[in-house]
Write a protein that holds these residues in place. Sequence first.
Motif, PDB file in Angstrom:
ATOM      1  N   GLN A   1       0.976  -1.145  -0.184  1.00  0.00           N
ATOM      2  CA  GLN A   1      -0.141   0.263  -0.448  1.00  0.00           C
ATOM      3  C   GLN A   1       0.722   0.956  -0.266  1.00  0.00           C
ATOM      4  OE1 GLN A   1      -2.656  -0.333   3.449  1.00  0.00           O
ATOM      5  NE2 GLN A   1      -3.757  -2.038   2.542  1.00  0.00           N
ATOM      6  N   PHE A   2       0.371   2.082  -0.986  1.00  0.00           N
ATOM      7  CA  PHE A   2       0.770   3.107  -0.505  1.00  0.00           C
ATOM      8  C   PHE A   2       0.174   4.385  -1.441  1.00  0.00           C
ATOM      9  CE2 PHE A   2       1.353   2.566  -5.291  1.00  0.00           C
ATOM     10  CZ  PHE A   2       1.222   3.769  -5.910  1.00  0.00           C
ATOM     11  N   VAL A   3      -0.199   5.554  -0.821  1.00  0.00           N
ATOM     12  CA  VAL A   3      -0.464   6.944  -1.682  1.00  0.00           C
ATOM     13  C   VAL A   3      -0.105   7.588  -2.672  1.00  0.00           C
ATOM     14  CG1 VAL A   3      -1.820   6.940   0.483  1.00  0.00           C
ATOM     15  CG2 VAL A   3      -0.195   8.597   0.322  1.00  0.00           C
ATOM     16  N   SER A   4      -0.569   7.741  -3.521  1.00  0.00           N
ATOM     17  CA  SER A   4       0.273   8.330  -5.016  1.00  0.00           C
ATOM     18  C   SER A   4       0.673   9.805  -4.362  1.00  0.00           C
ATOM     19  CB  SER A   4      -1.241   8.841  -6.006  1.00  0.00           C
ATOM     20  OG  SER A   4      -2.252   9.554  -5.636  1.00  0.00           O
ATOM     21  N   PRO A   5       0.322  10.871  -3.695  1.00  0.00           N
ATOM     22  CA  PRO A   5       0.738  12.004  -3.555  1.00  0.00           C
ATOM     23  C   PRO A   5       2.575  11.665  -2.639  1.00  0.00           C
ATOM     24  CG  PRO A   5      -1.000  13.024  -2.828  1.00  0.00           C
ATOM     25  CD  PRO A   5      -0.873  10.762  -3.228  1.00  0.00           C
ATOM     26  N   MET A   6       2.470  10.374  -2.222  1.00  0.00           N
ATOM     27  CA  MET A   6       4.227   9.757  -2.168  1.00  0.00           C
ATOM     28  C   MET A   6       5.065  10.088  -3.271  1.00  0.00           C
ATOM     29  SD  MET A   6       4.282   9.747   0.770  1.00  0.00           S
ATOM     30  CE  MET A   6       6.148   9.490   1.661  1.00  0.00           C
ATOM     31  N   LEU A   7       4.402   9.030  -4.438  1.00  0.00           N
ATOM     32  CA  LEU A   7       4.793   9.378  -5.529  1.00  0.00           C
ATOM     33  C   LEU A   7       5.187  10.356  -6.934  1.00  0.00           C
ATOM     34  CD1 LEU A   7       3.809   5.846  -7.369  1.00  0.00           C
ATOM     35  CD2 LEU A   7       5.977   6.410  -6.016  1.00  0.00           C
ATOM     36  N   LEU A   8       4.598  11.274  -6.677  1.00  0.00           N
ATOM     37  CA  LEU A   8       3.774  12.872  -7.143  1.00  0.00           C
ATOM     38  C   LEU A   8       5.196  13.749  -6.839  1.00  0.00           C
ATOM     39  CD1 LEU A   8       0.110  12.612  -7.930  1.00  0.00           C
ATOM     40  CD2 LEU A   8       1.168  11.355  -9.369  1.00  0.00           C
ATOM     41  N   ARG A   9       5.342  13.652  -5.806  1.00  0.00           N
ATOM     42  CA  ARG A   9       6.125  14.540  -5.305  1.00  0.00           C
ATOM     43  C   ARG A   9       7.508  14.472  -5.503  1.00  0.00           C
ATOM     44  NH1 ARG A   9       8.057  15.525  -0.085  1.00  0.00           N
ATOM     45  NH2 ARG A   9       6.426  13.504   1.358  1.00  0.00           N
ATOM     46  N   GLY A  10       7.665  14.820  -5.968  1.00  0.00           N
ATOM     47  CA  GLY A  10       9.525  14.207  -5.984  1.00  0.00           C
ATOM     48  C   GLY A  10       9.736  13.532  -7.456  1.00  0.00           C
ATOM     49  N   ARG A  11       8.675  13.136  -7.900  1.00  0.00           N
ATOM     50  CA  ARG A  11       8.928  12.633  -9.304  1.00  0.00           C
ATOM     51  C   ARG A  11       9.546  10.874  -9.032  1.00  0.00           C
ATOM     52  NH1 ARG A  11      10.377  14.859 -14.583  1.00  0.00           N
ATOM     53  NH2 ARG A  11       8.813  16.220 -14.473  1.00  0.00           N
ATOM     54  N   ARG A  12       9.086  10.092  -7.656  1.00  0.00           N
ATOM     55  CA  ARG A  12       9.737   9.336  -7.480  1.00  0.00           C
ATOM     56  C   ARG A  12       8.826   8.291  -8.577  1.00  0.00           C
ATOM     57  NH1 ARG A  12       8.366  12.090  -1.877  1.00  0.00           N
ATOM     58  NH2 ARG A  12      10.243  12.891  -0.880  1.00  0.00           N
ATOM     59  N   SER A  13       9.529   6.735  -8.179  1.00  0.00           N
ATOM     60  CA  SER A  13       8.649   5.501  -8.731  1.00  0.00           C
ATOM     61  C   SER A  13       8.972   4.276  -7.885  1.00  0.00           C
ATOM     62  CB  SER A  13       9.644   5.347 -10.418  1.00  0.00           C
ATOM     63  OG  SER A  13      11.200   5.223  -9.756  1.00  0.00           O
ATOM     64  N   ILE A  14       8.252   3.212  -7.676  1.00  0.00           N
ATOM     65  CA  ILE A  14       8.274   2.365  -7.497  1.00  0.00           C
ATOM     66  C   ILE A  14       8.624   0.807  -9.009  1.00  0.00           C
ATOM     67  CG2 ILE A  14       7.010   0.444  -6.478  1.00  0.00           C
ATOM     68  CD1 ILE A  14       5.144   2.546  -5.005  1.00  0.00           C
ATOM     69  N   ILE A  15       9.128   0.348  -8.814  1.00  0.00           N
ATOM     70  CA  ILE A  15      10.077  -0.470  -9.530  1.00  0.00           C
ATOM     71  C   ILE A  15      10.091  -1.982  -9.239  1.00  0.00           C
ATOM     72  CG2 ILE A  15      11.620  -0.838 -11.444  1.00  0.00           C
ATOM     73  CD1 ILE A  15      12.310   2.099 -11.650  1.00  0.00           C
ATOM     74  N   GLY A  16       9.923  -3.062  -9.942  1.00  0.00           N
ATOM     75  CA  GLY A  16      10.269  -3.902  -9.560  1.00  0.00           C
ATOM     76  C   GLY A  16      10.683  -5.006 -10.814  1.00  0.00           C
ATOM     77  N   SER A  17      11.615  -6.296  -9.956  1.00  0.00           N
ATOM     78  CA  SER A  17      13.236  -6.426 -10.248  1.00  0.00           C
ATOM     79  C   SER A  17      13.029  -8.184 -10.136  1.00  0.00           C
ATOM     80  CB  SER A  17      14.279  -6.308 -10.047  1.00  0.00           C
ATOM     81  OG  SER A  17      15.194  -6.439 -11.376  1.00  0.00           O
ATOM     82  N   PHE A  18      13.370  -8.908 -10.581  1.00  0.00           N
ATOM     83  CA  PHE A  18      13.768 -10.413 -10.592  1.00  0.00           C
ATOM     84  C   PHE A  18      14.710 -11.061 -11.059  1.00  0.00           C
ATOM     85  CE2 PHE A  18      11.111 -15.160 -10.415  1.00  0.00           C
ATOM     86  CZ  PHE A  18      10.988 -15.165  -9.551  1.00  0.00           C
ATOM     87  N   ILE A  19      15.592 -11.698 -10.127  1.00  0.00           N
ATOM     88  CA  ILE A  19      17.091 -12.241 -10.568  1.00  0.00           C
ATOM     89  C   ILE A  19      17.351 -11.375 -11.412  1.00  0.00           C
ATOM     90  CG2 ILE A  19      17.715 -14.534 -10.415  1.00  0.00           C
ATOM     91  CD1 ILE A  19      15.892 -15.315  -8.572  1.00  0.00           C
ATOM     92  N   GLY A  20      18.159 -12.103 -12.477  1.00  0.00           N
ATOM     93  CA  GLY A  20      18.361 -11.086 -13.691  1.00  0.00           C
ATOM     94  C   GLY A  20      18.960 -12.338 -14.876  1.00  0.00           C
ATOM     95  N   SER A  21      19.379 -11.304 -15.838  1.00  0.00           N
ATOM     96  CA  SER A  21      19.934 -12.820 -17.028  1.00  0.00           C
ATOM     97  C   SER A  21      20.968 -13.543 -17.245  1.00  0.00           C
ATOM     98  CB  SER A  21      20.189 -11.629 -17.963  1.00  0.00           C
ATOM     99  OG  SER A  21      21.062 -10.582 -17.848  1.00  0.00           O
ATOM    100  N   MET A  22      21.385 -14.371 -17.982  1.00  0.00           N
ATOM    101  CA  MET A  22      22.669 -14.792 -17.861  1.00  0.00           C
ATOM    102  C   MET A  22      23.522 -13.663 -17.876  1.00  0.00           C
ATOM    103  SD  MET A  22      22.414 -18.094 -17.360  1.00  0.00           S
ATOM    104  CE  MET A  22      24.104 -18.599 -17.981  1.00  0.00           C
ATOM    105  N   LYS A  23      23.439 -12.954 -18.878  1.00  0.00           N
ATOM    106  CA  LYS A  23      24.808 -11.786 -19.007  1.00  0.00           C
ATOM    107  C   LYS A  23      24.929 -10.476 -17.631  1.00  0.00           C
ATOM    108  CE  LYS A  23      25.865  -7.779 -21.828  1.00  0.00           C
ATOM    109  NZ  LYS A  23      26.262  -7.103 -21.025  1.00  0.00           N
ATOM    110  N   GLU A  24      23.973 -10.739 -17.081  1.00  0.00           N
ATOM    111  CA  GLU A  24      23.926  -9.504 -16.065  1.00  0.00           C
ATOM    112  C   GLU A  24      24.461 -11.017 -14.565  1.00  0.00           C
ATOM    113  OE1 GLU A  24      20.285  -6.671 -15.804  1.00  0.00           O
ATOM    114  OE2 GLU A  24      19.974  -8.596 -15.005  1.00  0.00           O
ATOM    115  N   ALA A  25      24.368 -11.997 -14.987  1.00  0.00           N
ATOM    116  CA  ALA A  25      25.039 -12.620 -14.111  1.00  0.00           C
ATOM    117  C   ALA A  25      26.471 -13.178 -13.947  1.00  0.00           C
ATOM    118  CB  ALA A  25      24.595 -14.534 -14.171  1.00  0.00           C
ATOM    119  N   GLU A  26      26.871 -13.091 -14.901  1.00  0.00           N
ATOM    120  CA  GLU A  26      28.307 -13.389 -15.561  1.00  0.00           C
ATOM    121  C   GLU A  26      29.426 -12.763 -15.421  1.00  0.00           C
ATOM    122  OE1 GLU A  26      28.572 -13.957 -19.506  1.00  0.00           O
ATOM    123  OE2 GLU A  26      27.655 -16.108 -19.747  1.00  0.00           O
TER     124      GLU A  26
END
Length: 206
Positions: A130-155
């Motif tokens: 949960q979050f309220v949208s003004p927390m993102l709008l103020r300061g142009r913040r973002s919430i992003i997801g990332s899961f594990i990585g590619s073979m290239k990134e692993a190397e």
Amino acid sequence: MVLEQAAPLLCAGVTVYSPLSHFVLNKSGVRGGILGLGGVGHMGVKIAKAMGHHVTVISSSNKKKVEAMEHLGADEYLVSSDATRMQEAADSLDYILDTVPAFHPLEPYLSLLGFGGKLILIGASNAPLQFVSPMLLRGRRSIIGSFIGSMKEAEEMLEFCKEKGLSSMIEVIKMDYINTAFQRLENNDVKYRFVVDVAGSELQHQ
């Protein structure tokens, strides 16, 4: 690199390295936060410090402060329930790696991000966050997801860890210790990864 480091680095290591590389945060002078100091979080501190970041560990208690500051090299330690310190740290971070795999409100951590700051979710939770949208709008913040990585990134991550002399904090166990290990996992009693030595275990073949 010793064999027992392969599994934790190819899990926790690349999970941390991938978003830092993808979002071009793999450079010195960046101010980062690591939310949660477990198997993934401790690698977050190590890799971020090796990239030249100023690293703040954010936790729910002071229990892991000595570990974070003295053993892992974090620059600062924030307890999320300490309203005064959290307010003092507002707008100070370029990113936060959120490693917590359970429900938690996001507003307290979004407030720590500066202009254009990124809250990067790498801890999988089945409960809606949960979050309220003004927390993102103020300061142009973002919430992003990332899961594990590619073979290239692993190397790249393995080469980076080799170059910087980084390793995961592990406890090597035998197969006959598995049930105890599961119990310790439930009790949050492991720093920070179990690695099972199958070859060295005395297994009876039927």
